[in-house]
Design a protein around this motif. Sequence first.
Motif, mmCIF file in Angstrom:
data_model
loop_
_atom_site.group_PDB
_atom_site.id
_atom_site.type_symbol
_atom_site.label_atom_id
_atom_site.label_comp_id
_atom_site.label_asym_id
_atom_site.label_seq_id
_atom_site.Cartn_x
_atom_site.Cartn_y
_atom_site.Cartn_z
ATOM 1 N N HIS B 191 0.836 -1.190 0.000
ATOM 2 C CA HIS B 191 0.000 0.000 0.000
ATOM 3 C C HIS B 191 0.877 1.247 0.000
ATOM 4 O O HIS B 191 1.781 1.367 0.832
ATOM 5 C CB HIS B 191 -0.858 0.063 1.271
ATOM 6 C CG HIS B 191 -1.870 -1.020 1.386
ATOM 7 N ND1 HIS B 191 -3.115 -0.928 0.828
ATOM 8 C CD2 HIS B 191 -1.830 -2.213 2.007
ATOM 9 C CE1 HIS B 191 -3.800 -2.025 1.116
ATOM 10 N NE2 HIS B 191 -3.042 -2.822 1.821
ATOM 11 N N ALA B 193 0.632 5.687 0.154
ATOM 12 C CA ALA B 193 -0.213 6.625 0.893
ATOM 13 C C ALA B 193 -1.329 7.053 -0.062
ATOM 14 O O ALA B 193 -2.103 6.221 -0.510
ATOM 15 C CB ALA B 193 0.605 7.800 1.387
ATOM 16 N N ARG B 194 -1.415 8.358 -0.390
ATOM 17 C CA ARG B 194 -2.379 8.772 -1.406
ATOM 18 C C ARG B 194 -1.683 8.619 -2.753
ATOM 19 O O ARG B 194 -0.974 9.499 -3.215
ATOM 20 C CB ARG B 194 -2.773 10.229 -1.157
ATOM 21 C CG ARG B 194 -4.186 10.515 -1.560
ATOM 22 C CD ARG B 194 -4.646 11.830 -1.004
ATOM 23 N NE ARG B 194 -4.549 12.896 -1.986
ATOM 24 C CZ ARG B 194 -4.739 14.179 -1.705
ATOM 25 N NH1 ARG B 194 -5.020 14.563 -0.483
ATOM 26 N NH2 ARG B 194 -4.654 15.083 -2.643
ATOM 27 N N GLY B 195 -1.835 7.466 -3.365
ATOM 28 C CA GLY B 195 -1.037 7.115 -4.542
ATOM 29 C C GLY B 195 0.227 6.419 -4.112
ATOM 30 O O GLY B 195 0.627 6.469 -2.947
ATOM 31 N N GLY B 216 3.660 8.497 -4.087
ATOM 32 C CA GLY B 216 2.419 8.955 -3.463
ATOM 33 C C GLY B 216 2.603 10.290 -2.774
ATOM 34 O O GLY B 216 3.703 10.828 -2.681
ATOM 35 N N ARG B 217 1.499 10.799 -2.293
ATOM 36 C CA ARG B 217 1.513 11.989 -1.455
ATOM 37 C C ARG B 217 0.880 11.618 -0.125
ATOM 38 O O ARG B 217 0.138 10.645 -0.035
ATOM 39 C CB ARG B 217 0.712 13.115 -2.114
ATOM 40 C CG ARG B 217 1.482 13.889 -3.176
ATOM 41 C CD ARG B 217 0.567 14.635 -4.122
ATOM 42 N NE ARG B 217 -0.238 13.697 -4.906
ATOM 43 C CZ ARG B 217 -1.551 13.701 -4.951
ATOM 44 N NH1 ARG B 217 -2.239 14.609 -4.289
ATOM 45 N NH2 ARG B 217 -2.196 12.804 -5.669
ATOM 46 N N TYR B 219 -1.753 11.915 2.943
ATOM 47 C CA TYR B 219 -3.196 12.124 2.848
ATOM 48 C C TYR B 219 -3.542 13.606 2.961
ATOM 49 O O TYR B 219 -4.569 14.056 2.488
ATOM 50 C CB TYR B 219 -3.928 11.298 3.902
ATOM 51 C CG TYR B 219 -3.815 9.820 3.633
ATOM 52 C CD1 TYR B 219 -4.489 9.248 2.554
ATOM 53 C CD2 TYR B 219 -3.015 9.005 4.415
ATOM 54 C CE1 TYR B 219 -4.375 7.901 2.272
ATOM 55 C CE2 TYR B 219 -2.891 7.647 4.138
ATOM 56 C CZ TYR B 219 -3.573 7.099 3.075
ATOM 57 O OH TYR B 219 -3.451 5.765 2.797
ATOM 58 N N GLY B 221 -2.078 15.768 1.347
ATOM 59 C CA GLY B 221 -1.793 16.369 0.051
ATOM 60 C C GLY B 221 -0.357 16.838 -0.072
ATOM 61 O O GLY B 221 0.109 17.174 -1.162
ATOM 62 N N ASP B 241 -1.080 5.143 -9.135
ATOM 63 C CA ASP B 241 -1.427 6.473 -8.630
ATOM 64 C C ASP B 241 -2.599 6.957 -9.475
ATOM 65 O O ASP B 241 -2.405 7.208 -10.661
ATOM 66 C CB ASP B 241 -0.239 7.427 -8.746
ATOM 67 C CG ASP B 241 -0.556 8.787 -8.127
ATOM 68 O OD1 ASP B 241 -1.589 8.891 -7.440
ATOM 69 O OD2 ASP B 241 0.224 9.728 -8.349
ATOM 70 N N PRO B 242 -3.799 7.075 -8.951
ATOM 71 C CA PRO B 242 -4.174 6.887 -7.535
ATOM 72 C C PRO B 242 -4.096 5.430 -7.086
ATOM 73 O O PRO B 242 -4.006 4.511 -7.901
ATOM 74 C CB PRO B 242 -5.627 7.388 -7.497
ATOM 75 C CG PRO B 242 -6.127 7.228 -8.892
ATOM 76 C CD PRO B 242 -4.946 7.477 -9.784
ATOM 77 N N SER B 243 -4.182 5.282 -5.774
ATOM 78 C CA SER B 243 -4.061 3.965 -5.149
ATOM 79 C C SER B 243 -5.242 3.063 -5.469
ATOM 80 O O SER B 243 -6.361 3.539 -5.652
ATOM 81 C CB SER B 243 -4.007 4.121 -3.625
ATOM 82 O OG SER B 243 -2.861 4.804 -3.242
ATOM 83 N N LYS B 270 -9.983 -1.287 -2.648
ATOM 84 C CA LYS B 270 -10.679 -0.012 -2.805
ATOM 85 C C LYS B 270 -11.532 0.026 -4.067
ATOM 86 O O LYS B 270 -12.637 0.569 -4.060
ATOM 87 C CB LYS B 270 -9.620 1.096 -2.857
ATOM 88 C CG LYS B 270 -10.136 2.509 -2.925
ATOM 89 C CD LYS B 270 -8.993 3.478 -2.638
ATOM 90 C CE LYS B 270 -8.976 4.663 -3.567
ATOM 91 N NZ LYS B 270 -8.529 4.395 -4.918
#
Lengths: 50, 326
Positions: B191, B193-195, B216-217, B219, B221, B241-243, B270
């Motif tokens: 996994h 993070a955000r992406g 990723g970024r 959460y 941002g 990305d996105p995850s 998800k």
Amino acid sequence: MIRALALLLLMAFPAAAQTFDTSAGRVEVTRMAGGLDTPWAVAFLPGGAS
Amino acid sequence: MGGGLPAGRGLLITERDGKLLHFDGEWQRRDVAGVPQVYASGQGGLLDLVAARDFAATREIFLTYAEPADGGARTAVAVARLSEDARTLDDLRVIFRMSPTVPGGRHFGSRVVENADGTIFVTLGERGQADLAQDVSTHMGKVVRLNRDGSLPDGNPDFGVGAAPGLWSIGHRNPQGAALDADGRLWTVAHGARGGDEINRPEAGKNYGWPVISYGRAYSGLTIGEGTHKQGMEQPVTYWDPSIAPSGMAILSGRMFPEWEGDIFVGSLKDDYVSRLDRESDRIVAEEGLFRGTFARIRDVREGPDGALWFLSEGDGALYRVTPAE
């Protein structure tokens, strides 16, 4: 009640399969077991008695 | 229900709250007693399992779980013998405990795979403490390689004085999928993070970059670390990305699906699909999204004894088998 009904349906149509078109041709997805509570992993038992 | 399992064989399923279920060849379901106490909170609980390669002779299985301990919880690995009647786990030995123990219920990993030489790989999340994935004195965010009795095998890389025992590779975030390819090489999926969900092929002694490099970024941002590349840190084989929130991995033999031989299959929690990653040796050349939106939260993906593709849907509470349509 809904859960019981779902279970009843599951037992009535145990091998209800859905089909999908994929890069390997048409495939069937069959529900083999239900009623699992947050299942995390499945492992096959090779050989042996059970 | 019948079908799908060779006569006289069965399977085991873990439920995260701490139940182990056995299904025999006729799909009779029974609880297996003797499961260790688990930390069933957040992402913690009873997690992965696999039967030993010599299960037919030894009846041994490997389990991973979040273990409650002073100060919180830690990922642990146990070996136990499944009784002949599959009613109990006997002679359970805890062969690995993540160090240190920290509070909270995030990022335990974990998956266990057994190599042909009898050693095991275990994938460990960073427990929500990103910086520890780069700290070799901890097990957070690492892959470890162990003997089956928990001792350290020959051939592990040297991470220097003070390194935690067993380290194979470092810099992972939360790997919840692992499988060996036909050449016996380890592949993992983690996994982001955000992406920045990543597929890696962890090699001895290498650093996979989390949280210094990532696609990723946070959460919030905000960017994470130093960007996407850094010398001395490995690039993922591919990333999302996105995850998609990946969990569970299988690499198919091609026994039942010759077109998919060697391809990597990953479950999405998800986006509710099974990802087929078209693999050519060390590269992923394409992705196919299978069964998109049909089954909820795919948690595990495996190849069955006959080469069929199987997966667990957490949302449906169900186990499914994929075969060519007749």
